[in-house]
Design a protein around this motif. Structure first.
Motif, PDB file in Angstrom:
ATOM      1  N   THR A 196      41.451   5.527 -13.055  1.00  0.00           N
ATOM      2  CA  THR A 196      41.672   6.446 -11.938  1.00  0.00           C
ATOM      3  C   THR A 196      42.345   7.707 -12.463  1.00  0.00           C
ATOM      4  O   THR A 196      43.198   7.656 -13.357  1.00  0.00           O
ATOM      5  N   ARG A 197      41.974   8.861 -11.861  1.00  0.00           N
ATOM      6  CA  ARG A 197      42.453  10.155 -12.363  1.00  0.00           C
ATOM      7  C   ARG A 197      43.014  11.026 -11.244  1.00  0.00           C
ATOM      8  O   ARG A 197      42.914  12.245 -11.303  1.00  0.00           O
TER       9      ARG A 197
ATOM     10  N   ASN B  94      45.271   3.515 -14.458  1.00  0.00           N
ATOM     11  CA  ASN B  94      45.244   4.963 -14.292  1.00  0.00           C
ATOM     12  C   ASN B  94      45.154   5.597 -15.679  1.00  0.00           C
ATOM     13  O   ASN B  94      45.210   4.900 -16.707  1.00  0.00           O
TER      14      ASN B  94
ATOM     15  N   GLY C  23      46.431   2.913  -5.497  1.00  0.00           N
ATOM     16  CA  GLY C  23      45.851   2.193  -6.631  1.00  0.00           C
ATOM     17  C   GLY C  23      45.507   0.762  -6.300  1.00  0.00           C
ATOM     18  O   GLY C  23      44.488   0.231  -6.766  1.00  0.00           O
TER      19      GLY C  23
END
Length: 280
Positions: free
Chosen positions: A197-198, A178, A229
Motif C-alpha cells: 500500500t502506498r 505498506n 490498512g
C-alpha cells in the motif's frame, strides 16, 4: 458474491484510546487541544470485523483479559458476526493502543499488548483447511502455529515490520505491507504475492517482485487512517479467496480502504465486498 471459504484471523485485540489533535507533539512537547475517544481495536479484531462485514464467515484467534474491557471486546466481535470461540481469556489485562491522530488523519501508535502476548499455543484449535489472515502484533510462535496447522490459503499482514522465520515466509501465499514495511523486509522481494500500500498513490500487487496489478487510491475525505490498512487487508484477502481477478481484487481493496479512512473508528462501517467498485 461468490462462495467465500471460511477465514480464520489470528491477531491482536485491543482497546483503542485515541487523542484527536491538530498536530502530534514533538519530542518533549505537550499539546493541549486533544479530544479523547475510546473504541474497540487491535489489528486482529479490526481485520476480523472488516472481513465479516465484507461478507466472509470469520473466526478469530486471539486473547483478552479477564476484565470489563475483555468482555466488551468479545461481545463487540460477536455482535459483528465473528466466531469468538478461539478468543482466550488470560491473566493479563486486555491490550491497549494509545493513538494520536492529527488533523490530516495521520496517526502514531503505542501498543501495550497485555493479553495479546499470552496466547496459549497448546489451546489453539485450527480448522486444517481454513484460510488464514494473520498479523505480527501477536507472538510469532502463535502465528507460525496457526499457519502451520492448515493447508489453506495464508495471508500475512507483516505489521509491525519484524523479521519472519524462513518457515513463515515459505508458508505465506500473500504478504500485505505498506511501502515502509516493504523496504524494511527485503525477504519479501521473492514472495509469491506481496501487496504494497502506498497511501494516496494507491497500491501495487507483486508476484515474486514483478508488478502484476496496480490500483489507484479512491478520493475521499480523510478522517483517520488507523483502520484503513486492516480494512484493505481483509478486502484483498477475501477478493483473492473468492477468485477475483487480481486487478479487481486490488482496486476493491483500495476502495474499502478509502471507506475506512472516512470513518473515525478503527472498525469502520463497511458494506459487502461486491458493493465496492473494481476494475479490469
Amino acid at each position: 458474491m461468490s462462495q467465500i471459504p471460511a477465514l480464520t484471523v489470528a491477531g491482536a485485540i485491543n482497546i483503542d484510546l485515541t487523542a484527536h489533535t491538530a498536530r502530534a507533539p514533538g519530542p518533549g512537547e505537550t499539546v493541549a487541544d486533544g479530544m479523547l475517544s475510546r473504541h474497540p481495536g487491535g489489528k486482529g479484531a479490526n481485520q476480523a470485523i472488516a472481513a465479516a462485514r465484507l461478507g466472509a464467515a470469520v473466526r478469530l484467534i486471539g486473547a483478552v483479559g479477564d476484565d470489563d474491557d475483555g468482555r466488551a471486546m468479545t461481545a463487540n466481535l460477536a455482535a459483528a458476526g465473528v466466531d469468538v470461540g478461539g478468543v482466550q481469556v488470560t491473566d493479563q489485562p486486555t491490550g491497549t493502543a494509545l493513538i494520536v491522530v492529527d488533523d490530516t488523519g495521520e496517526n502514531s501508535i503505542v501498543v501495550c499488548p497485555g493479553a495479546n502476548s499470552r496466547i496459549d499455543v497448546e489451546r489453539l484449535r485450527v480448522d486444517p483447511h481454513t484460510a488464514v489472515l494473520a498479523q505480527l502484533e501477536i507472538p510469532v510462535d502463535v502465528v507460525e502455529a496457526v499457519v502451520g496447522a492448515t493447508d489453506g490459503f495464508v495471508a500475512v499482514n507483516a505489521s509491525p515490520a519484524s523479521r519472519m522465520s524462513p518457515a513463515l515466509i515459505a508458508r505465506g501465499d500473500l504478504f500485505i505491507v505498506n511501502e515502509h514495511e516493504f523496504a524494511a523486509l527485503p525477504e519479501l522481494r521473492d514472495a509469491p504475492l506481496t501487496a504494497v500500500t502506498r497511501g494516496a498513490r494507491g497500491a501495487v500487487l507483486l508476484r515474486r517482485g514483478r508488478t502484476i496489478a496496480e490500483a489507484s487510491a479512491v478520493a475521499t475525505s480523510i478522517v483517520s487512517t488507523v483502520g484503513a490498512g486492516d480494512a484493505f487487508a481483509a478486502a484483498l484477502t477475501i477478493g483473492l479467496l473468492q477468485g477475483d481477478d487480481v486487478q479487481v481484487a486490488l482496486q476493491r481493496a483500495c476502495a474499502v480502504g478509502a471507506a475506512a479512512v472516512a470513518d473515525p473508528r478503527s472498525q469502520p462501517a463497511l458494506s459487502r465486498l461486491a458493493d465496492y467498485a473494481g476494475s479490469q
